[in-house]
Motif scaffolding. Structure first.
Motif, PDB file in Angstrom:
ATOM      1  N   VAL A 115       0.832  -1.206   0.000  1.00  0.00           N
ATOM      2  CA  VAL A 115       0.000   0.000   0.000  1.00  0.00           C
ATOM      3  C   VAL A 115       0.867   1.258   0.000  1.00  0.00           C
ATOM      4  CG1 VAL A 115      -1.710   1.320   1.302  1.00  0.00           C
ATOM      5  CG2 VAL A 115      -1.932  -1.166   1.126  1.00  0.00           C
ATOM      6  N   HIS A 116       1.956   1.249   0.756  1.00  0.00           N
ATOM      7  CA  HIS A 116       2.826   2.431   0.792  1.00  0.00           C
ATOM      8  C   HIS A 116       3.428   2.706  -0.581  1.00  0.00           C
ATOM      9  CE1 HIS A 116       3.561   2.150   5.429  1.00  0.00           C
ATOM     10  NE2 HIS A 116       2.303   2.342   5.119  1.00  0.00           N
ATOM     11  N   ASP A 117       3.819   1.631  -1.283  1.00  0.00           N
ATOM     12  CA  ASP A 117       4.355   1.797  -2.642  1.00  0.00           C
ATOM     13  C   ASP A 117       3.304   2.461  -3.537  1.00  0.00           C
ATOM     14  OD1 ASP A 117       6.847  -0.520  -2.749  1.00  0.00           O
ATOM     15  OD2 ASP A 117       5.263  -0.787  -1.267  1.00  0.00           O
ATOM     16  N   ALA A 118       2.056   1.964  -3.435  1.00  0.00           N
ATOM     17  CA  ALA A 118       0.981   2.491  -4.274  1.00  0.00           C
ATOM     18  C   ALA A 118       0.712   3.962  -3.962  1.00  0.00           C
ATOM     19  CB  ALA A 118      -0.288   1.670  -4.075  1.00  0.00           C
ATOM     20  N   GLU A 119       0.737   4.327  -2.678  1.00  0.00           N
ATOM     21  CA  GLU A 119       0.478   5.714  -2.300  1.00  0.00           C
ATOM     22  C   GLU A 119       1.592   6.641  -2.797  1.00  0.00           C
ATOM     23  OE1 GLU A 119      -0.465   6.366   1.789  1.00  0.00           O
ATOM     24  OE2 GLU A 119      -1.927   4.739   1.871  1.00  0.00           O
ATOM     25  N   LEU A 120       2.837   6.177  -2.697  1.00  0.00           N
ATOM     26  CA  LEU A 120       3.948   7.016  -3.147  1.00  0.00           C
ATOM     27  C   LEU A 120       3.906   7.214  -4.658  1.00  0.00           C
ATOM     28  CD1 LEU A 120       6.314   8.472  -1.794  1.00  0.00           C
ATOM     29  CD2 LEU A 120       7.755   6.537  -2.430  1.00  0.00           C
ATOM     30  N   VAL A 121       3.580   6.158  -5.394  1.00  0.00           N
ATOM     31  CA  VAL A 121       3.439   6.277  -6.845  1.00  0.00           C
ATOM     32  C   VAL A 121       2.305   7.248  -7.188  1.00  0.00           C
ATOM     33  CG1 VAL A 121       2.761   5.031  -8.936  1.00  0.00           C
ATOM     34  CG2 VAL A 121       4.450   4.039  -7.391  1.00  0.00           C
ATOM     35  N   HIS A 190      14.073  -1.351  -7.552  1.00  0.00           N
ATOM     36  CA  HIS A 190      15.076  -0.442  -6.992  1.00  0.00           C
ATOM     37  C   HIS A 190      15.858  -1.209  -5.933  1.00  0.00           C
ATOM     38  CE1 HIS A 190      12.529  -0.159  -3.430  1.00  0.00           C
ATOM     39  NE2 HIS A 190      11.504   0.023  -4.237  1.00  0.00           N
ATOM     40  N   PRO A 191      17.020  -0.703  -5.542  1.00  0.00           N
ATOM     41  CA  PRO A 191      17.874  -1.464  -4.622  1.00  0.00           C
ATOM     42  C   PRO A 191      17.517  -1.320  -3.147  1.00  0.00           C
ATOM     43  CG  PRO A 191      18.977   0.545  -5.296  1.00  0.00           C
ATOM     44  CD  PRO A 191      17.700   0.482  -6.085  1.00  0.00           C
ATOM     45  N   TYR A 192      16.501  -0.531  -2.821  1.00  0.00           N
ATOM     46  CA  TYR A 192      16.225  -0.217  -1.425  1.00  0.00           C
ATOM     47  C   TYR A 192      15.391  -1.311  -0.765  1.00  0.00           C
ATOM     48  CZ  TYR A 192      17.681   4.033  -3.648  1.00  0.00           C
ATOM     49  OH  TYR A 192      18.395   4.931  -4.397  1.00  0.00           O
ATOM     50  N   VAL A 193      15.651  -1.552   0.517  1.00  0.00           N
ATOM     51  CA  VAL A 193      14.960  -2.605   1.258  1.00  0.00           C
ATOM     52  C   VAL A 193      13.459  -2.354   1.263  1.00  0.00           C
ATOM     53  CG1 VAL A 193      14.691  -3.677   3.531  1.00  0.00           C
ATOM     54  CG2 VAL A 193      16.964  -3.077   2.694  1.00  0.00           C
ATOM     55  N   ASP A 194      13.063  -1.100   1.373  1.00  0.00           N
ATOM     56  CA  ASP A 194      11.658  -0.712   1.430  1.00  0.00           C
ATOM     57  C   ASP A 194      11.482   0.594   0.668  1.00  0.00           C
ATOM     58  OD1 ASP A 194       9.268   0.811   2.893  1.00  0.00           O
ATOM     59  OD2 ASP A 194       9.003  -1.333   3.253  1.00  0.00           O
ATOM     60  N   ILE A 195      10.270   0.834   0.196  1.00  0.00           N
ATOM     61  CA  ILE A 195       9.984   2.035  -0.590  1.00  0.00           C
ATOM     62  C   ILE A 195      10.293   3.307   0.192  1.00  0.00           C
ATOM     63  CG2 ILE A 195       7.559   2.301   0.080  1.00  0.00           C
ATOM     64  CD1 ILE A 195       8.867   2.619  -3.512  1.00  0.00           C
ATOM     65  N   TRP A 196      10.193   3.268   1.532  1.00  0.00           N
ATOM     66  CA  TRP A 196      10.549   4.441   2.331  1.00  0.00           C
ATOM     67  C   TRP A 196      11.965   4.903   2.010  1.00  0.00           C
ATOM     68  CZ3 TRP A 196       8.956   4.157   8.193  1.00  0.00           C
ATOM     69  CH2 TRP A 196       7.598   3.851   8.308  1.00  0.00           C
ATOM     70  N   GLU A 197      12.875   3.938   1.876  1.00  0.00           N
ATOM     71  CA  GLU A 197      14.289   4.245   1.715  1.00  0.00           C
ATOM     72  C   GLU A 197      14.592   4.922   0.386  1.00  0.00           C
ATOM     73  OE1 GLU A 197      18.520   1.970   2.734  1.00  0.00           O
ATOM     74  OE2 GLU A 197      16.776   0.798   2.061  1.00  0.00           O
ATOM     75  N   ALA A 198      13.611   4.872  -0.559  1.00  0.00           N
ATOM     76  CA  ALA A 198      13.784   5.544  -1.845  1.00  0.00           C
ATOM     77  C   ALA A 198      13.482   7.032  -1.750  1.00  0.00           C
ATOM     78  CB  ALA A 198      12.886   4.898  -2.900  1.00  0.00           C
ATOM     79  N   VAL A 199      13.039   7.492  -0.579  1.00  0.00           N
ATOM     80  CA  VAL A 199      12.829   8.921  -0.340  1.00  0.00           C
ATOM     81  C   VAL A 199      14.153   9.505   0.164  1.00  0.00           C
ATOM     82  CG1 VAL A 199      11.545  10.657   0.979  1.00  0.00           C
ATOM     83  CG2 VAL A 199      10.397   8.559   0.199  1.00  0.00           C
ATOM     84  N   GLU A 233       2.883   6.120  12.196  1.00  0.00           N
ATOM     85  CA  GLU A 233       3.342   7.502  12.323  1.00  0.00           C
ATOM     86  C   GLU A 233       4.534   7.763  11.405  1.00  0.00           C
ATOM     87  OE1 GLU A 233       3.961  11.398  13.231  1.00  0.00           O
ATOM     88  OE2 GLU A 233       2.193  10.150  13.610  1.00  0.00           O
ATOM     89  N   GLY A 234       5.400   6.760  11.271  1.00  0.00           N
ATOM     90  CA  GLY A 234       6.549   6.914  10.386  1.00  0.00           C
ATOM     91  C   GLY A 234       6.137   7.151   8.950  1.00  0.00           C
ATOM     92  N   TRP A 235       5.135   6.398   8.489  1.00  0.00           N
ATOM     93  CA  TRP A 235       4.675   6.575   7.107  1.00  0.00           C
ATOM     94  C   TRP A 235       4.047   7.946   6.909  1.00  0.00           C
ATOM     95  CZ3 TRP A 235       5.414   6.029   2.424  1.00  0.00           C
ATOM     96  CH2 TRP A 235       4.423   6.235   1.460  1.00  0.00           C
ATOM     97  N   ARG A 236       3.364   8.462   7.917  1.00  0.00           N
ATOM     98  CA  ARG A 236       2.799   9.813   7.804  1.00  0.00           C
ATOM     99  C   ARG A 236       3.917  10.828   7.538  1.00  0.00           C
ATOM    100  NH1 ARG A 236      -0.341   8.675  12.715  1.00  0.00           N
ATOM    101  NH2 ARG A 236      -2.439   7.988  12.152  1.00  0.00           N
ATOM    102  N   ARG A 237       5.030  10.674   8.227  1.00  0.00           N
ATOM    103  CA  ARG A 237       6.152  11.591   8.034  1.00  0.00           C
ATOM    104  C   ARG A 237       6.726  11.463   6.621  1.00  0.00           C
ATOM    105  NH1 ARG A 237       8.991  13.356  12.815  1.00  0.00           N
ATOM    106  NH2 ARG A 237       7.921  12.737  14.731  1.00  0.00           N
ATOM    107  N   VAL A 238       6.914  10.223   6.188  1.00  0.00           N
ATOM    108  CA  VAL A 238       7.497   9.992   4.866  1.00  0.00           C
ATOM    109  C   VAL A 238       6.590  10.528   3.773  1.00  0.00           C
ATOM    110  CG1 VAL A 238       8.254   8.226   3.230  1.00  0.00           C
ATOM    111  CG2 VAL A 238       8.812   7.993   5.657  1.00  0.00           C
ATOM    112  N   ARG A 239       5.330  10.193   3.853  1.00  0.00           N
ATOM    113  CA  ARG A 239       4.374  10.610   2.824  1.00  0.00           C
ATOM    114  C   ARG A 239       4.252  12.127   2.763  1.00  0.00           C
ATOM    115  NH1 ARG A 239      -1.410   8.286   3.846  1.00  0.00           N
ATOM    116  NH2 ARG A 239      -1.158   9.681   5.633  1.00  0.00           N
ATOM    117  N   ALA A 240       4.230  12.777   3.921  1.00  0.00           N
ATOM    118  CA  ALA A 240       4.075  14.230   3.941  1.00  0.00           C
ATOM    119  C   ALA A 240       5.289  14.948   3.372  1.00  0.00           C
ATOM    120  CB  ALA A 240       3.816  14.702   5.370  1.00  0.00           C
ATOM    121  N   ALA A 241       6.440  14.287   3.387  1.00  0.00           N
ATOM    122  CA  ALA A 241       7.673  14.934   2.915  1.00  0.00           C
ATOM    123  C   ALA A 241       7.804  14.920   1.403  1.00  0.00           C
ATOM    124  CB  ALA A 241       8.887  14.252   3.543  1.00  0.00           C
TER     125      ALA A 241
END
Length: 268
Positions: A115-121, A190-199, A233-241
């Motif tokens: 879901v996080h991948d889909a939201e970031l896309v 991508h080479p990152y462990v999780d989509i967060w790390e691509a930010v 809460e972590g995803w809220r920070r990532v998404r908002a950035a």
């Protein structure tokens, strides 16, 4: 008796009228002959210039019933007052088309891991995807990717693009991807462990993504190290950035762009 001006007199059926549409800058149109789709950007010597999402431009005559708008044949007419076109960009860097209706969804799809991948896309490429009629679906992991691809049934008119996290040599993900073999499927990653790390860390105000010990769930470890509470809460920070493609690392940007290009290729 039949008249091109008055329709079929004997049947009483009037001739179908082709509506006229003012070719305002940003209007999305499609040339039915070539399938070229894009936004009106300007006029040259009685012709209209159309730009697609890649920045490619083509010149077309303003012919009667010469274009499709929302799937209907229309005759484009030039605005009475034509000022200098103002080109704005979407979050992905493409030409933004104001007021566009989402295109009818294609049979082709883009799959992402979660879901996080889909939201970031959606944050970055949502505008492009609506213009192109591409649906993004989360998989909740890729462990059963080969089976899911077989169920989908890829074909020339039904292409599939898959975005995979941690797609590096020797990883579990790379071995899974090797099991997918179809000319109508493109798997990128991508080479990152999780989509967060691509930010990019800089947009989050951190010096870098922390290293998470083996055996600890990556998101839990990151949130603990950064004092972000739990992953929600972590995803809220990532998404908002994230507001655009410049906030993302280039391997992710390139991977998603390749997938969009692949699933929007019209079959010959």
């Amino acid at each position: 008796m039949r008249s091109h001006d008055y329709g079929d007199i004997l049947s009483g059926k009037p001739r179908r009228q082709i509506p006229e549409v003012v070719a305002e800058t940003g209007l999305v149109v499609e040339d039915p002959a070539s399938g070229f789709c894009g936004a009106v950007v300007r006029f040259e010597y009685g012709n209209v210039v159309v730009e697609d999402r890649h920045g490619r431009r083509r010149l077309f005559p303003l012919a009667p019933a010469g274009f499709l708008v929302d799937g209907r044949a229309v005759t484009l007419v030039r605005p009475q007052q034509q000022g200098a076109p103002k080109v704005t960009r979407s979050a992905s860097g493409s030409t933004r088309v104001e007021g566009v209706r989402a295109r009818t969804a294609r049979a082709s799809r883009i799959w992402v891991e979660g879901v996080h991948d889909a939201e970031l896309v959606e944050i970055v490429w949502g505008h492009d995807l609506r213009v192109e009629g591409v649906v993004v679906e989360p998989l909740e992991g890729v462990d059963n990717l080969a089976e899911r691809v077989a169920e989908f049934g890829p074909a020339p008119h039904r292409r599939l693009g898959v975005l995979v996290d941690h797609l590096v040599s020797g990883s579990k993900e790379s071995r899974i991807v090797e099991s997918v073999d179809s000319a109508h499927v493109l798997v990128t990653g991508h080479p990152y462990v999780d989509i967060w790390e691509a930010v990019k860390p800089s947009v989050l105000g951190i010096g870098g993504w922390p290293r998470v010990p083996r055996g600890v769930a990556w998101k839990d470890g990151v949130c603990a190290a950064l004092g972000w509470g739990d992953p929600v809460e972590g995803w809220r920070r990532v998404r908002a950035a994230v507001s655009g493609f410049r906030d993302l690392e280039s391997p992710l940007v390139g991977a998603v762009e390749r997938l969009i290009d692949f699933v929007t290729i019209d079959p010959e």
